[in-house]
Design a protein around this motif. Structure first.
Motif, mmCIF file in Angstrom:
data_model
loop_
_atom_site.group_PDB
_atom_site.id
_atom_site.type_symbol
_atom_site.label_atom_id
_atom_site.label_comp_id
_atom_site.label_asym_id
_atom_site.label_seq_id
_atom_site.Cartn_x
_atom_site.Cartn_y
_atom_site.Cartn_z
ATOM 1 N N GLU A 144 1.961 6.141 -6.920
ATOM 2 C CA GLU A 144 0.895 7.072 -7.339
ATOM 3 C C GLU A 144 1.368 8.507 -7.222
ATOM 4 O O GLU A 144 1.119 9.339 -8.110
ATOM 5 N N SER A 145 2.068 8.797 -6.094
ATOM 6 C CA SER A 145 2.574 10.160 -5.908
ATOM 7 C C SER A 145 3.606 10.507 -6.974
ATOM 8 O O SER A 145 3.558 11.590 -7.588
ATOM 9 N N LYS A 162 0.833 -1.202 0.000
ATOM 10 C CA LYS A 162 0.000 0.000 0.000
ATOM 11 C C LYS A 162 0.866 1.249 0.000
ATOM 12 O O LYS A 162 0.590 2.218 -0.731
ATOM 13 N N GLN A 163 1.971 1.197 0.778
ATOM 14 C CA GLN A 163 2.873 2.343 0.825
ATOM 15 C C GLN A 163 3.570 2.530 -0.531
ATOM 16 O O GLN A 163 3.707 3.662 -1.022
ATOM 17 N N LYS A 220 1.165 3.986 -2.876
ATOM 18 C CA LYS A 220 1.012 5.426 -2.632
ATOM 19 C C LYS A 220 2.202 6.201 -3.193
ATOM 20 O O LYS A 220 2.036 7.252 -3.831
ATOM 21 N N ASP A 221 3.424 5.642 -2.944
ATOM 22 C CA ASP A 221 4.605 6.316 -3.476
ATOM 23 C C ASP A 221 4.585 6.348 -4.994
ATOM 24 O O ASP A 221 4.905 7.375 -5.614
#
Length: 365
Positions: free
Chosen positions: A128-129, A121-122, A125-126
């Motif tokens: 995606e960012s 998930k992290q 997120k990274d």
């Protein structure tokens, strides 16, 4: 049979031991010995008392066997219940242990899965960012390039419009220049023709002599030498009057080099015309045992045009049945069988000359 390595024999349970013990007691009991009963019955005659006793003993024996069996079954049942209880307890203990181990493994796996999920998930997120940042950067770069290209396109369109206007103007100017060029070309051709005509007129009184050896004029002035040459070659009663005479070009020291041509200018054109009429057709003129030729002194442009008729002249050369000549400025005359034709096109003259040659050869055959 030999037992396999590591294989054990069947274990003797408590039930089998008790059953063996009961059978041993039956065999060792004196009342129930079948051998003793047979020995007693053999010497005596059967009686009713003995039969009754035998029936009683059989009943007692059957009763005793049933009692023994019941006791054995009770012992077997009790032993089986104990073993079942023990097996149940062992199974429950094993199940509890397995359940505990399985629970621990499940908890551990769930923890690992949870940690992996958190890590994924992290990372998502990274990612995606980072993707959002890259997309934003690409969008800005695209917008910048789009603005630049749009500006360049606008400038190009404006420049093309200006160029179209300039090209239209240049096209008009080129059309005007082309018309002016055509006019100038016609005027240039006319002027060139006039210049050639003027040059030819200025050379009308000139005679070009070819074939006079170098040094033949040694000891004489060129003018006096030429007057003597013309008088001797053409058998003139007196020397012709000429203005000037000289050789053309640089002197060649090589022995095999052709002698330079001589240009002679007459004072009177009629004298030149009379000399040219005296040149015999088809015959060579000689001077000092050398063949000499006499030609009009024409401009180079006219000479180049006259040389184009050389092929037709070579075809007709040496045939007395036909006469030909190239007159001024560049026209070939051919006389055959009393018919004269003129040509300004060298190819047409060459074709007609070949036809005449075929007729001459055919007639000869």
């Amino acid at each position: 049979m030999r037992k396999r390595r590591g294989q054990r024999g069947p274990k003797k349970t408590t039930i089998s031991l008790q059953l063996q013990k009961a059978l041993d007691e039956l065999e060792t009991t004196p009342e129930l010995s079948f051998e003793s009963l047979e020995e007693e019955l053999e010497p005596q005659q059967p009686t009713s008392d003995m039969a009754a006793r035998s029936d009683t003993k059989e009943k007692e024996m059957k009763s005793w066997e049933e009692t023994v069996r019941a006791n054995i079954l009770k012992e077997i049942s009790k032993d089986l219940q104990q073993q079942f209880a023990k097996m149940n307890s062992t199974i429950q203990n094993n199940f509890s242990t397995m359940e505990g181990n399985l629970s621990m493994k499940i908890d551990k796996s769930c923890g690992e899965v949870k940690e992996l999920y958190v890590a994924l998930k992290q990372q998502f997120k990274d990612l995606e960012s980072n993707t959002a940042k890259e997309m934003e950067s690409m969008r800005r770069e695209y917008n910048n390039k789009h603005d630049i290209l749009l500006k360049q396109l606008t400038d190009t369109e404006r420049l093309m419009e200006e160029m179209e206007g300039e090209m239209e103007q240049m096209s008009q100017e080129i059309t005007g220049l082309k018309k002016q060029h055509d006019t100038n070309w016609e005027l240039t051709n006319k002027l060139n023709e006039k210049c050639q005509d003027l040059e030819a007129r200025s050379r009308r009184q000139n005679l070009r002599i070819i074939g006079v050896k170098e040094g033949a004029e040694h000891g004489f002035q060129m003018r006096d030498f030429i007057t003597n040459l013309l008088k001797d070659v053409f058998k003139l009663p007196e020397k012709p009057k000429i203005d000037v005479a000289h050789r053309v070009g640089r002197f060649q020291k090589h022995v095999s080099a052709s002698p330079r041509q001589i240009i002679v200018k007459f004072l009177d054109i009629s004298t030149l015309e009379n000399l040219l009429k005296k040149i015999p057709y088809g015959e060579n003129l000689t001077f000092a045992d050398n063949i000499v030729r006499f030609y009009r002194d024409n401009p180079q442009e006219i000479l180049a045009k006259r040389r184009e008729f050389k092929r037709a002249s070579n075809i007709l050369y040496g045939h007395s049945e036909v006469r030909y000549d190239v007159i001024y400025p560049a026209k070939m005359l051919i006389l055959f069988n009393g018919k004269q034709r003129s040509f300004t096109d060298p190819d047409s003259a060459c074709k007609y000359a070949q036809e005449i040659l075929n007729k001459i050869q055919g007639g000869t055959e």
